[in-house]
Design a protein around this motif. Structure first.
Motif, short mmCIF file in Angstrom:
data_model
loop_
_atom_site.label_atom_id
_atom_site.label_comp_id
_atom_site.label_asym_id
_atom_site.label_seq_id
_atom_site.Cartn_x
_atom_site.Cartn_y
_atom_site.Cartn_z
N ILE A 146 0.84 -1.21 0.00
CA ILE A 146 0.00 0.00 0.00
C ILE A 146 0.87 1.25 0.00
CG2 ILE A 146 -1.64 1.33 1.39
CD1 ILE A 146 -2.81 -1.42 2.28
N LEU A 147 1.92 1.26 0.84
CA LEU A 147 2.82 2.41 0.88
C LEU A 147 3.50 2.62 -0.47
CD1 LEU A 147 4.45 1.92 4.39
CD2 LEU A 147 2.94 3.78 3.70
N GLN A 148 3.97 1.55 -1.10
CA GLN A 148 4.63 1.66 -2.40
C GLN A 148 3.68 2.20 -3.46
OE1 GLN A 148 7.91 1.16 -2.98
NE2 GLN A 148 7.54 1.95 -5.04
N PHE A 149 2.43 1.76 -3.44
CA PHE A 149 1.45 2.25 -4.40
C PHE A 149 1.22 3.75 -4.21
CE2 PHE A 149 -2.96 3.26 -5.52
CZ PHE A 149 -2.96 2.90 -6.86
N ILE A 150 1.05 4.16 -2.97
CA ILE A 150 0.83 5.59 -2.68
C ILE A 150 2.03 6.41 -3.13
CG2 ILE A 150 0.55 7.28 -0.82
CD1 ILE A 150 -1.05 5.08 0.69
N ILE A 151 3.22 5.92 -2.87
CA ILE A 151 4.45 6.64 -3.26
C ILE A 151 4.51 6.81 -4.77
CG2 ILE A 151 6.97 6.46 -3.38
CD1 ILE A 151 6.75 4.99 -0.62
N GLU A 152 4.24 5.74 -5.50
CA GLU A 152 4.29 5.80 -6.96
C GLU A 152 3.28 6.80 -7.51
OE1 GLU A 152 6.56 4.48 -8.88
OE2 GLU A 152 7.51 3.41 -7.23
N MET A 153 2.15 6.94 -6.87
CA MET A 153 1.13 7.88 -7.33
C MET A 153 1.50 9.33 -7.01
SD MET A 153 -0.91 5.87 -8.80
CE MET A 153 -2.24 6.94 -9.22
N LEU A 154 2.27 9.55 -5.93
CA LEU A 154 2.55 10.91 -5.48
C LEU A 154 3.90 11.48 -5.88
CD1 LEU A 154 1.20 10.75 -1.80
CD2 LEU A 154 0.14 11.88 -3.76
N VAL A 155 4.91 10.65 -6.07
CA VAL A 155 6.28 11.14 -6.15
C VAL A 155 6.49 12.11 -7.32
CG1 VAL A 155 7.33 9.28 -7.52
CG2 VAL A 155 8.66 10.46 -5.75
N THR A 156 5.82 11.91 -8.42
CA THR A 156 6.00 12.83 -9.55
C THR A 156 5.21 14.12 -9.38
OG1 THR A 156 4.22 11.75 -10.77
CG2 THR A 156 6.48 10.99 -11.20
N ARG A 157 4.22 14.11 -8.53
CA ARG A 157 3.38 15.29 -8.33
C ARG A 157 3.86 16.18 -7.20
NH1 ARG A 157 0.04 11.07 -9.60
NH2 ARG A 157 -1.24 11.34 -11.44
N HIS A 158 4.23 15.57 -6.08
CA HIS A 158 4.64 16.35 -4.92
C HIS A 158 5.60 15.54 -4.06
CE1 HIS A 158 4.44 18.78 -1.27
NE2 HIS A 158 3.94 19.74 -2.03
N TYR A 159 6.89 15.88 -4.12
CA TYR A 159 7.92 15.12 -3.42
C TYR A 159 7.72 15.12 -1.91
CZ TYR A 159 12.44 13.59 -1.78
OH TYR A 159 13.44 12.92 -1.13
N LEU A 197 4.97 15.36 -0.11
CA LEU A 197 3.89 14.48 0.29
C LEU A 197 4.31 13.01 0.13
CD1 LEU A 197 1.04 14.41 1.36
CD2 LEU A 197 0.20 14.60 -0.99
N ALA A 198 5.04 12.72 -0.93
CA ALA A 198 5.54 11.35 -1.13
C ALA A 198 6.52 10.96 -0.02
CB ALA A 198 6.20 11.23 -2.50
N ALA A 199 7.31 11.93 0.45
CA ALA A 199 8.29 11.64 1.51
C ALA A 199 7.61 11.16 2.79
CB ALA A 199 9.14 12.88 1.80
N VAL A 200 6.37 11.59 3.01
CA VAL A 200 5.61 11.14 4.17
C VAL A 200 5.46 9.61 4.13
CG1 VAL A 200 3.35 11.21 5.31
CG2 VAL A 200 4.38 13.32 4.44
N PHE A 201 5.26 9.06 2.94
CA PHE A 201 5.05 7.63 2.80
C PHE A 201 6.34 6.86 2.49
CE2 PHE A 201 1.09 9.81 1.84
CZ PHE A 201 0.24 9.20 2.74
N ILE A 202 7.32 7.56 1.94
CA ILE A 202 8.62 6.93 1.69
C ILE A 202 9.29 6.57 3.01
CG2 ILE A 202 10.97 7.36 0.85
CD1 ILE A 202 9.67 9.12 -1.36
N THR A 203 9.12 7.42 4.00
CA THR A 203 9.77 7.21 5.30
C THR A 203 9.37 5.90 5.96
OG1 THR A 203 9.97 9.60 5.57
CG2 THR A 203 10.22 8.27 7.54
N PRO A 204 8.06 5.63 6.16
CA PRO A 204 7.73 4.35 6.80
C PRO A 204 8.15 3.15 5.95
CG PRO A 204 5.72 5.61 6.35
CD PRO A 204 6.88 6.46 5.96
#
Length: 141
Positions: free
Chosen positions: A54-67, A69-76
């Motif tokens: 789930i975290l990986q999916f969220i990261i893939e959806m966010l990382v190109t749009r807003h780093y 916000l993606a960092a919030v999920f990259i961390t865990p």
């Protein structure tokens, strides 16, 4: 620390370096809060795998749009992967969160300094001039 430093220094300008550093630090600090909450659940191995997916999916959806916000999920995700590589054991979540947050802040500050040096016009021009002088000096020998 090295990953934080490298992530920040990849900015294309001083403004972009500052923006990436703010996103990296704030996103990671919020992400460490999320990590602390997730650690409190004491997930089974299957639940951890599902959480990672789930975290990986969220990261893939966010990382190109807003780093940031993606960092919030990259961390865990990165904390779980790093800690699980040692085996499924109980670890002190408070110490883990504090150590990771400190690493990110220190690495980001070093990255800001490095990015400012890399994008400083005076330093760039002086370096180019010195490289040319060195090249001329080597060709004369």
């Amino acid at each position: 620390m090295p990953v934080s430093c490298c992530a920040i220094m990849q900015g294309v300008s001083v403004t972009h370096v500052w923006q990436r550093s703010i996103h990296r630090i704030s996103g990671t600090l919020i992400g460490m809060g999320l990590t602390w909450i997730l650690i409190q659940f004491n997930f089974s191995l299957l639940e951890i795998c599902i959480c990672l997916l789930i975290l990986q999916f969220i990261i893939e959806m966010l990382v190109t749009r807003h780093y940031g916000l993606a960092a919030v999920f990259i961390t865990p995700l990165s904390v779980f992967l790093a800690e699980l590589s040692r085996g499924v054991t109980v670890f002190n979540s408070n110490e883990l969160v504090q150590a990771r947050a400190l690493d990110i802040v220190i690495g980001s500050l070093i990255g800001i300094i490095g990015g400012m040096v890399l994008h400083n016009r005076y330093i760039q021009q002086k370096t180019i001039r010195q490289i040319r002088l060195t090249r001329v000096g080597l060709l004369r020998k």
